[in-house]
Design a protein around this motif. Structure first.
Motif, PDB file in Angstrom:
ATOM      1  N   GLY A  46      50.018  53.747  84.763  1.00  0.00           N
ATOM      2  CA  GLY A  46      51.880  52.953  85.907  1.00  0.00           C
ATOM      3  C   GLY A  46      52.331  53.712  84.981  1.00  0.00           C
ATOM      4  O   GLY A  46      53.924  52.801  84.903  1.00  0.00           O
ATOM      5  N   ALA A  47      52.650  53.027  83.347  1.00  0.00           N
ATOM      6  CA  ALA A  47      53.279  52.880  82.587  1.00  0.00           C
ATOM      7  C   ALA A  47      54.430  54.281  82.590  1.00  0.00           C
ATOM      8  O   ALA A  47      55.039  53.926  82.100  1.00  0.00           O
ATOM      9  CB  ALA A  47      53.054  52.633  81.221  1.00  0.00           C
ATOM     10  N   TYR A  48      53.438  55.419  82.819  1.00  0.00           N
ATOM     11  CA  TYR A  48      54.233  56.239  82.739  1.00  0.00           C
ATOM     12  C   TYR A  48      55.975  56.700  83.600  1.00  0.00           C
ATOM     13  O   TYR A  48      56.831  56.389  83.522  1.00  0.00           O
ATOM     14  CB  TYR A  48      53.947  58.070  82.577  1.00  0.00           C
ATOM     15  CG  TYR A  48      52.664  58.342  82.577  1.00  0.00           C
ATOM     16  CD1 TYR A  48      53.204  58.333  81.229  1.00  0.00           C
ATOM     17  CD2 TYR A  48      51.293  58.124  82.894  1.00  0.00           C
ATOM     18  CE1 TYR A  48      52.237  58.606  79.842  1.00  0.00           C
ATOM     19  CE2 TYR A  48      50.594  58.340  81.872  1.00  0.00           C
ATOM     20  CZ  TYR A  48      50.696  58.345  80.263  1.00  0.00           C
ATOM     21  OH  TYR A  48      49.353  59.131  79.099  1.00  0.00           O
ATOM     22  N   SER A  49      55.430  55.303  85.047  1.00  0.00           N
ATOM     23  CA  SER A  49      56.668  55.813  86.006  1.00  0.00           C
ATOM     24  C   SER A  49      57.192  54.752  85.583  1.00  0.00           C
ATOM     25  O   SER A  49      58.539  54.592  85.787  1.00  0.00           O
ATOM     26  CB  SER A  49      56.326  56.128  87.165  1.00  0.00           C
ATOM     27  OG  SER A  49      54.907  54.934  87.709  1.00  0.00           O
ATOM     28  N   ALA A  50      56.759  53.363  85.512  1.00  0.00           N
ATOM     29  CA  ALA A  50      57.221  52.346  84.453  1.00  0.00           C
ATOM     30  C   ALA A  50      58.887  52.806  83.796  1.00  0.00           C
ATOM     31  O   ALA A  50      59.783  52.371  83.985  1.00  0.00           O
ATOM     32  CB  ALA A  50      56.999  51.756  84.360  1.00  0.00           C
ATOM     33  N   GLY A  51      58.486  53.798  83.228  1.00  0.00           N
ATOM     34  CA  GLY A  51      59.218  54.385  81.878  1.00  0.00           C
ATOM     35  C   GLY A  51      60.295  55.028  82.633  1.00  0.00           C
ATOM     36  O   GLY A  51      61.581  55.283  82.671  1.00  0.00           O
ATOM     37  N   MET A  52      60.061  56.528  83.433  1.00  0.00           N
ATOM     38  CA  MET A  52      60.698  56.478  84.121  1.00  0.00           C
ATOM     39  C   MET A  52      61.642  56.108  85.054  1.00  0.00           C
ATOM     40  O   MET A  52      63.230  56.473  85.189  1.00  0.00           O
ATOM     41  CB  MET A  52      60.211  57.460  85.460  1.00  0.00           C
ATOM     42  CG  MET A  52      58.997  58.952  85.040  1.00  0.00           C
ATOM     43  SD  MET A  52      57.835  59.653  86.220  1.00  0.00           S
ATOM     44  CE  MET A  52      56.881  60.530  85.639  1.00  0.00           C
ATOM     45  N   LEU A  53      61.401  54.763  85.495  1.00  0.00           N
ATOM     46  CA  LEU A  53      62.515  54.219  85.624  1.00  0.00           C
ATOM     47  C   LEU A  53      63.367  53.860  85.360  1.00  0.00           C
ATOM     48  O   LEU A  53      64.487  53.229  85.448  1.00  0.00           O
ATOM     49  CB  LEU A  53      61.762  53.093  86.893  1.00  0.00           C
ATOM     50  CG  LEU A  53      60.717  53.142  88.281  1.00  0.00           C
ATOM     51  CD1 LEU A  53      59.888  52.489  88.818  1.00  0.00           C
ATOM     52  CD2 LEU A  53      61.787  53.355  89.655  1.00  0.00           C
ATOM     53  N   THR A  54      62.669  53.237  84.405  1.00  0.00           N
ATOM     54  CA  THR A  54      64.312  52.919  83.308  1.00  0.00           C
ATOM     55  C   THR A  54      65.438  53.934  82.975  1.00  0.00           C
ATOM     56  O   THR A  54      66.064  53.754  83.001  1.00  0.00           O
ATOM     57  CB  THR A  54      63.186  52.239  81.797  1.00  0.00           C
ATOM     58  OG1 THR A  54      62.365  53.244  81.097  1.00  0.00           O
ATOM     59  CG2 THR A  54      61.799  51.943  81.800  1.00  0.00           C
ATOM     60  N   ALA A  55      64.350  55.421  82.705  1.00  0.00           N
ATOM     61  CA  ALA A  55      65.747  56.204  83.305  1.00  0.00           C
ATOM     62  C   ALA A  55      66.629  56.253  84.214  1.00  0.00           C
ATOM     63  O   ALA A  55      67.599  56.464  83.953  1.00  0.00           O
ATOM     64  CB  ALA A  55      64.974  57.207  82.690  1.00  0.00           C
ATOM     65  N   LEU A  56      65.897  56.469  85.069  1.00  0.00           N
ATOM     66  CA  LEU A  56      66.265  56.539  86.689  1.00  0.00           C
ATOM     67  C   LEU A  56      67.823  54.503  86.258  1.00  0.00           C
ATOM     68  O   LEU A  56      68.831  55.600  86.147  1.00  0.00           O
ATOM     69  CB  LEU A  56      65.434  55.920  87.174  1.00  0.00           C
ATOM     70  CG  LEU A  56      64.963  57.580  87.861  1.00  0.00           C
ATOM     71  CD1 LEU A  56      64.015  57.480  89.150  1.00  0.00           C
ATOM     72  CD2 LEU A  56      65.768  58.374  88.502  1.00  0.00           C
TER      73      LEU A  56
END
Length: 319
Positions: A46-56
């Motif tokens: 989930g750390a990967y999608s957490a990072g994606m959300l920071t970019a969004l």
């Protein structure tokens, strides 16, 4: 003067409809589409999608979504985003104050769960790193945490069960309730639930069923990772383990290779064929990223995974 010779002009590749809709909405345009964000589960991944959300969040894209669908860790990440705390949620993955409360491997020999999601939702994310649950409830975007019914094996949207902070915390505990790691099913309104990853690890199907016309899917597995079949000894063990705790979920778990393969094929086809409807675009970590997190308590690996996820989303947005 010499003549200027130019070769044939290659048209610029068209932008995927999901990104086009995000662009228009960020510019303030209104439309009749339904734009959903679907976030894959995967525990530490989930750390990967957490990072994606920071970019969004950095590109002010999050308010453009009508609904957020999350499975397991993806649902927790969605909650952080809806609370306008995407950065804090991403930092939680590598926070040394959080990890000891989340992973309890000593319980493998005892009656407790190795991962206690009740404790995570009610204690860790209220006292150690506070998640603003009220903002999740008040957000105009609808939150749809998915779980697996322990007795039917079906994927269930828990949104209708959420009425206040306590029920929101219970839904989050249920969507990430890892029965495979010793957790008992969580009862909600007369039903028992286990981890969404058993029935719908990537919650885009529920988004489609709800009428989404455009879906951005945040993946937590790189394209270089392919589904693998379940060894015979694992199948035998899980028949006994799940058969006692969540018998209805057993067929879905045994069929997960076929489902993961189908999900990968469908999402790749929609991502590379923009004309397909509904319009679906997946964002994945880079090839080889599966080796970044070496074990559940690898804090440096979590930080790198968050970074890789953010870079993947920045690259996809192209802004």
């Amino acid at each position: 003067m010499g003549e200027c010779h130019t070769g044939p002009v290659t048209p610029a590749p068209s932008r995927h409809p999901v990104l086009e809709l995000l662009d228009r909405r960020r510019a303030g345009h209104r439309d009749n589409h339904r734009l959903a964000l679907a976030i894959e589960g995967g525990g530490p991944r989930g750390a990967y999608s957490a990072g994606m959300l920071t970019a969004l969040d950095a590109h002010r894209c999050l308010p453009s979504f009508d609904a957020l669908y999350g499975s397991s860790a993806g649902a927790f990440n969605a909650a952080w985003a809806l609370a306008d705390q995407a950065g804090l949620g991403a930092a939680a993955y590598s926070d040394p104050a959080v990890i000891p409360h989340l992973w309890r491997p000593r319980n493998i020999l005892g009656p407790g769960a190795i991962v206690d999601t009740h404790h995570l939702a009610r204690t860790v994310y209220t006292r150690i790193i506070p998640l603003d649950y009220q903002r999740v409830l008040d957000n105009a975007a609808r939150f749809h945490p998915i779980a697996t019914d322990a007795d039917t094996g079906l994927a269930v949207d828990l949104r209708p069960c959420i009425t206040d902070i306590a029920s929101l915390q219970r839904a989050l505990a249920a969507t990430a309730n890892l029965v495979l790691l010793g957790a008992p099913p969580i009862p909600i309104d007369g039903h028992r639930y286990v981890d969404a990853g058993v029935a719908e690890p990537i919650p885009y199907r529920t988004a489609i069923a709800h009428g989404a016309t455009h879906i951005l899917v945040l993946r937590t597995t790189p394209a270089s990772t392919t589904p693998s079949g379940i060894p015979a000894h694992q199948r035998a063990f899980m028949r006994a383990w799940l058969g006692r705790r969540a018998p209805g979920a057993l067929p879905a778990w045994l069929d997960r290779y076929e489902q993961e393969t189908a999900d990968n094929d469908i999402l790749h086809q929609h991502s590379t064929t923009p004309d397909l409807s509904p319009h679906i675009l997946e964002v994945r970590p880079p090839d080889g990223a599966e080796r970044v997190i070496r074990h559940p308590k690898h804090l440096g690996g979590y930080r790198e995974a968050v970074h890789l996820g953010a870079v993947a989303m920045h690259d996809m947005l192209g802004v």
